[in-house]
Design an enzyme around this catalytic site. Structure first.
Site, mmCIF file in Angstrom:
data_model
loop_
_atom_site.group_PDB
_atom_site.id
_atom_site.type_symbol
_atom_site.label_atom_id
_atom_site.label_comp_id
_atom_site.label_asym_id
_atom_site.label_seq_id
_atom_site.Cartn_x
_atom_site.Cartn_y
_atom_site.Cartn_z
ATOM 1 N N HIS A 1 35.234 47.851 46.441
ATOM 2 C CA HIS A 1 34.359 47.972 48.024
ATOM 3 C C HIS A 1 34.091 48.615 47.947
ATOM 4 C CE1 HIS A 1 36.346 43.428 47.729
ATOM 5 N NE2 HIS A 1 37.230 43.777 47.117
ATOM 6 N N HIS B 1 42.325 42.269 38.504
ATOM 7 C CA HIS B 1 43.407 41.997 39.069
ATOM 8 C C HIS B 1 42.513 40.814 39.661
ATOM 9 C CE1 HIS B 1 41.101 43.313 42.450
ATOM 10 N NE2 HIS B 1 41.548 42.503 43.691
ATOM 11 N N HIS C 1 42.419 38.077 42.072
ATOM 12 C CA HIS C 1 41.337 37.418 42.767
ATOM 13 C C HIS C 1 39.971 37.516 42.569
ATOM 14 C CE1 HIS C 1 43.775 40.364 45.944
ATOM 15 N NE2 HIS C 1 44.642 38.760 45.648
ATOM 16 N N ASP D 1 40.862 47.441 43.977
ATOM 17 C CA ASP D 1 41.018 47.831 44.843
ATOM 18 C C ASP D 1 42.538 47.905 45.235
ATOM 19 O OD1 ASP D 1 39.314 46.028 45.662
ATOM 20 O OD2 ASP D 1 40.262 43.865 46.205
ATOM 21 N N HIS E 1 48.693 45.438 45.504
ATOM 22 C CA HIS E 1 48.325 44.834 46.407
ATOM 23 C C HIS E 1 47.780 43.561 45.460
ATOM 24 C CE1 HIS E 1 44.274 43.581 47.920
ATOM 25 N NE2 HIS E 1 43.252 42.933 46.730
ATOM 26 N N ASP F 1 36.983 36.921 43.999
ATOM 27 C CA ASP F 1 35.126 38.539 44.244
ATOM 28 C C ASP F 1 35.346 39.500 43.155
ATOM 29 O OD1 ASP F 1 38.066 39.583 45.525
ATOM 30 O OD2 ASP F 1 36.917 40.972 47.265
ATOM 31 N N HIS F 2 37.042 39.524 42.473
ATOM 32 C CA HIS F 2 36.669 40.590 41.351
ATOM 33 C C HIS F 2 36.367 39.153 39.732
ATOM 34 C CE1 HIS F 2 37.463 43.854 43.243
ATOM 35 N NE2 HIS F 2 38.470 43.255 44.778
#
Length: 282
Positions: free
Chosen positions: A173, A54, A56, A134, A110, A58-59
């Site tokens: 995570h 996805h 975001h 996530d 998400h 942090d990915h």
């Protein structure tokens, strides 16, 4: 097929999947390009593609840098918001990287464009792998930022929940201890939750990852996969599985670990003003 688990940022995982006969590799959620490229060099492999679950940061934040330093790199995902995207994939689309086969599994909730990746090698005795981003965590599931409980129920029950039970789950995570503390609140009598939590705490103390789990294990301790079980329905006061899931997510969003209680003698000392001389400003 060899999976390298790479811890990055505060609690994220990115992964390097190596096709051992060709020494080609695929990255999943390449958030920190410098760290990924160090491991690519160390493993003496060639990075061919990035699979992004996805958009975001942090990915996906490493995609542009990787595309710049790796000419011809293919970047796969289901959301136009993913940086450096070259191949937009759809639900049940299959990709091939040497002997590695990938099935793209669309799991919106998400984020509206979340994609999981199911990987296997034909004829291999090794268990298949699910890179769940996530959507599904060890002992938990992702927050409903851009979707609904109905979507997450479909994701967990009809899409991911029907994969082979031996499937290894590699999530986005490291939040297993916190997830299992909540699971224990939901099912205080579940001995499997207690054992898994003790194991996860030990792994955490040793700074070791708790991934992968297996899908079969998740059905034993992950409350979000157990919404038809009586203890979960009793905890939520609901019987409809979607409503159980919705209530669980709300409870999890508000879940705080118990605060440390002050020593009773210390509380009395404060009450009696014994600490006042030390607290007064000079």
């Amino acid at each position: 097929m060899k999976v390298k688990v790479i811890s990055v940022l505060e609690d994220n995982y990115m992964y390097l999947v190596i096709e051992e006969s060709t020494r080609d590799a695929i990255a999943v959620d390449a958030a920190v390009p410098k760290r990924l490229l160090e491991i690519v060099r160390k493993e003496e492999v060639v990075l061919r593609a990035v699979l992004t679950t996805h958009h975001h940061w942090d990915h996906a934040r490493g995609n542009e840098e990787l595309a710049r330093v790796c000419p011809g790199l293919r970047v796969y995902g289901a959301d136009e918001r993913i940086g450096a995207l070259t191949h937009k994939v759809t639900h049940n689309q299959e990709l091939t990287f040497g002997a590695i086969r990938v099935r793209c599994l669309f799991t919106p909730c998400h984020t509206s464009g979340h994609m999981c990746y199911f990987m296997w090698e034909d004829g291999s005795p090794d268990a298949p792998a699910l890179f769940s981003g996530d959507t599904l965590f060890v002992g938990g599931c992702g927050k409903f930022f851009e979707g609904t409980a109905e979507q997450m129920y479909a994701n967990l029950t009809h899409v991911l929940g029907t994969l082979p039970k031996e499937t290894k789950v590699f999530c986005g995570h490291e939040c297993t201890v916190r997830n299992l503390k909540f699971a224990l609140k939901v099912e205080p009598e579940n001995e499997i939750v207690k054992k898994k939590l003790a194991w996860a705490k030990q792994r955490d103390d040793e700074d070791l990852p708790t991934v992968p789990s297996t899908l079969q294990e998740e059905f034993l301790y992950n409350p979000f996969l157990r919404v038809t079980e009586e203890p979960l329905q009793r905890f939520t006061g609901k019987t409809d599985p979607v409503e159980v899931l919705r209530t669980l997510r709300t409870e999890k969003d508000n879940f705080k670990k118990p605060k440390e209680r002050l020593n009773p003698q210390a509380v009395l000392a404060f009450d009696w003003g014994l600490f006042s001389p030390f607290l007064e400003k000079k």
